[in-house]
Design an enzyme around this catalytic site. Sequence first.
Site, PDB file in Angstrom:
ATOM      1  N   ASP A 195       0.725  -1.155  -0.028  1.00  0.00           N
ATOM      2  CA  ASP A 195      -0.071  -0.084   0.049  1.00  0.00           C
ATOM      3  C   ASP A 195       0.823   1.326   0.122  1.00  0.00           C
ATOM      4  O   ASP A 195       0.359   2.306   0.060  1.00  0.00           O
ATOM      5  CB  ASP A 195      -0.969  -0.011   1.209  1.00  0.00           C
ATOM      6  CG  ASP A 195      -0.417  -0.131   2.531  1.00  0.00           C
ATOM      7  OD1 ASP A 195       0.970   0.146   2.599  1.00  0.00           O
ATOM      8  OD2 ASP A 195      -0.713  -0.661   3.371  1.00  0.00           O
ATOM      9  N   GLY A 196       2.132   1.130   0.135  1.00  0.00           N
ATOM     10  CA  GLY A 196       3.260   2.277   0.035  1.00  0.00           C
ATOM     11  C   GLY A 196       3.163   3.135   1.310  1.00  0.00           C
ATOM     12  O   GLY A 196       3.496   4.334   1.184  1.00  0.00           O
TER      13      GLY A 196
ATOM     14  N   ARG B 268      11.843  14.086   3.477  1.00  0.00           N
ATOM     15  CA  ARG B 268      13.055  13.788   3.353  1.00  0.00           C
ATOM     16  C   ARG B 268      13.839  14.962   2.228  1.00  0.00           C
ATOM     17  O   ARG B 268      13.076  15.264   1.205  1.00  0.00           O
ATOM     18  CB  ARG B 268      13.672  12.435   2.803  1.00  0.00           C
ATOM     19  CG  ARG B 268      13.036  11.245   3.530  1.00  0.00           C
ATOM     20  CD  ARG B 268      13.648  10.200   3.187  1.00  0.00           C
ATOM     21  NE  ARG B 268      12.895   9.680   1.848  1.00  0.00           N
ATOM     22  CZ  ARG B 268      13.253   8.188   1.507  1.00  0.00           C
ATOM     23  NH1 ARG B 268      14.119   7.578   1.890  1.00  0.00           N
ATOM     24  NH2 ARG B 268      12.832   7.847   0.292  1.00  0.00           N
TER      25      ARG B 268
ATOM     26  N   ASP C  75      19.117   0.595  -6.042  1.00  0.00           N
ATOM     27  CA  ASP C  75      18.247   1.234  -5.771  1.00  0.00           C
ATOM     28  C   ASP C  75      18.430   2.392  -4.501  1.00  0.00           C
ATOM     29  O   ASP C  75      17.674   3.051  -4.393  1.00  0.00           O
ATOM     30  CB  ASP C  75      16.712   0.866  -5.836  1.00  0.00           C
ATOM     31  CG  ASP C  75      15.717   1.912  -6.215  1.00  0.00           C
ATOM     32  OD1 ASP C  75      15.881   2.807  -7.086  1.00  0.00           O
ATOM     33  OD2 ASP C  75      14.551   2.097  -5.577  1.00  0.00           O
ATOM     34  N   ASN C  76      19.395   1.776  -3.694  1.00  0.00           N
ATOM     35  CA  ASN C  76      19.380   2.472  -2.242  1.00  0.00           C
ATOM     36  C   ASN C  76      20.959   3.044  -2.231  1.00  0.00           C
ATOM     37  O   ASN C  76      21.715   3.509  -1.385  1.00  0.00           O
ATOM     38  CB  ASN C  76      19.615   1.346  -1.243  1.00  0.00           C
ATOM     39  CG  ASN C  76      18.035   1.129  -0.966  1.00  0.00           C
ATOM     40  OD1 ASN C  76      17.081   1.834  -1.393  1.00  0.00           O
ATOM     41  ND2 ASN C  76      17.777   0.009   0.006  1.00  0.00           N
TER      42      ASN C  76
ATOM     43  N   ASP D  32      17.968   6.207   1.903  1.00  0.00           N
ATOM     44  CA  ASP D  32      16.972   4.924   2.243  1.00  0.00           C
ATOM     45  C   ASP D  32      17.341   3.970   3.664  1.00  0.00           C
ATOM     46  O   ASP D  32      17.940   3.282   3.540  1.00  0.00           O
ATOM     47  CB  ASP D  32      16.790   4.081   1.135  1.00  0.00           C
ATOM     48  CG  ASP D  32      15.993   4.627   0.089  1.00  0.00           C
ATOM     49  OD1 ASP D  32      15.695   5.722   0.030  1.00  0.00           O
ATOM     50  OD2 ASP D  32      15.480   3.859  -0.946  1.00  0.00           O
TER      51      ASP D  32
END
Length: 492
Positions: free
Chosen positions: A4-5, A62, A154-155, A164
């Site tokens: 659900d993010g 952020r 991706d981090n 992240d």
Amino acid sequence: RQADGRKVLRSSIREFLCSEAMFHLGIPTTRAGTCVTSDSKVVRDIFYDGNPKSERCTVVLRIASTFIRFGSFEIFKPTDEYTGRKGPSVNRNDIRIQMLDYVISTFYPEIQEAYSDNSIQRNAAFFKEITKRTARLVAEWQCVGFCHGVLNTDNMSIVGLTIDYGPFGFMDRYDPEHICNGSDNTGRYAYNKQPEICKWNLGKLAEALVPELPLEISELILEEEYDAEFERHYLEKMRKKLGLIQLELEEDSKLVSELLETMHLTGGDFTNIFYLLSSFSVDSDPSKLEDFLEKLTSQCASVEELKVAFKPQMDPRQLSMMLMLAQSNPQLFALIGTKANINKELERIEQFSKLQQLTADDLLSRNKRHWKEWVEKYRVRLQKEVESVGDADAWNADRVKVMNSNNPKYILRNYIAQNAIEAAENGDFSEVRNVLKLLENPFQEAEDFREVKEDAEEEGATAPAAACAQETRSRLPYCSKPPLWASELCVT
């Protein structure tokens, strides 16, 4: 992934506090602007064990110059010959070139200016710079015992920031194979593998930049620059942490590795041992040495802590079956279990068995012996510093100043974060603010550590167990090595 993010309060507080902690430690990072929670709830199975619970939805703001990552360039990947998977923007080379141009011109303007008429040279210079930034970043992590937890492409930030903050953790007891992420079953992102995995990620970035940067150029840059830059920056930082401010000797690397080995043998607290070193006196007064050794050994793991650390993790029957399978069918064994994991479990069992016979006095005596050996080597090295200067007192003042600005007294330990999270989940954010204020000034003047016993009997035998635990938690100074209950904390 059908998620659900939505982020929850516990992970949001951890990210908010840690990104600010890293900034004030002087490590390149994204920043935290705000943390806003609500009464909306979402169900999460925190430990993936079939015990979900409702948690508050929370948003962290952020801040960074950019959130473009190595992985951003992998969305153009062609179809993989083994998996059949491909990037969502495959064959859109026009977007990829536009994004690369944007990254270099916006965040590396000096490179854009120097190589404006040659795109290959420009791209090579960019790759060399991000290689060196990444190497320095990981060296900084290693020097404060920070473990990221999930270092996939991706981090990894395209401008060399820590990005992240998921299942991260600062190492308490020094263990080179420390895994901070409870869901990292193979130890892919263990503390000692961070430099290697970040280099691997740079290799993936190099692949994603073809044909704008031919692989033979980027691979050569990676081999020539990464390890050398990491080792240079790591040793430079370690010299400061040890107060070696006058001379750069070849033997320094060995002194550092022997220090870490001694920490490992004694279960020393990574942060507190380094912090204590600034109070070491170079003169050979036996009583001062004995006092110093007492301080060092007080920051080593107790028998109880070691028993928790080396407690066998596999069911004995499962281990027995795996060992039988390894003998009878090595091919099948290779598919379902790794030899390294089995060997590690056997080592754990052996260590745990030895600990059953070990007394606290035996452990203390052994730890003192190990530390005395290293401290004597440290004294000899510091003596060389003294001999190279005119004013020993001025040198010592400078040494202490440099050490105290490179060895933090306060880091975001898991038990500190957990206390703040539990209070916040009950509506009290004062502890989060207290911890934030503390982390904004991680380097403090050296002073004796206050040890607080966990013995609940001191609180009164009639008090409820939960109240005792909470009281004990609140009484621990923020710079204390973690209490025994903290060993049960799991971050996934």
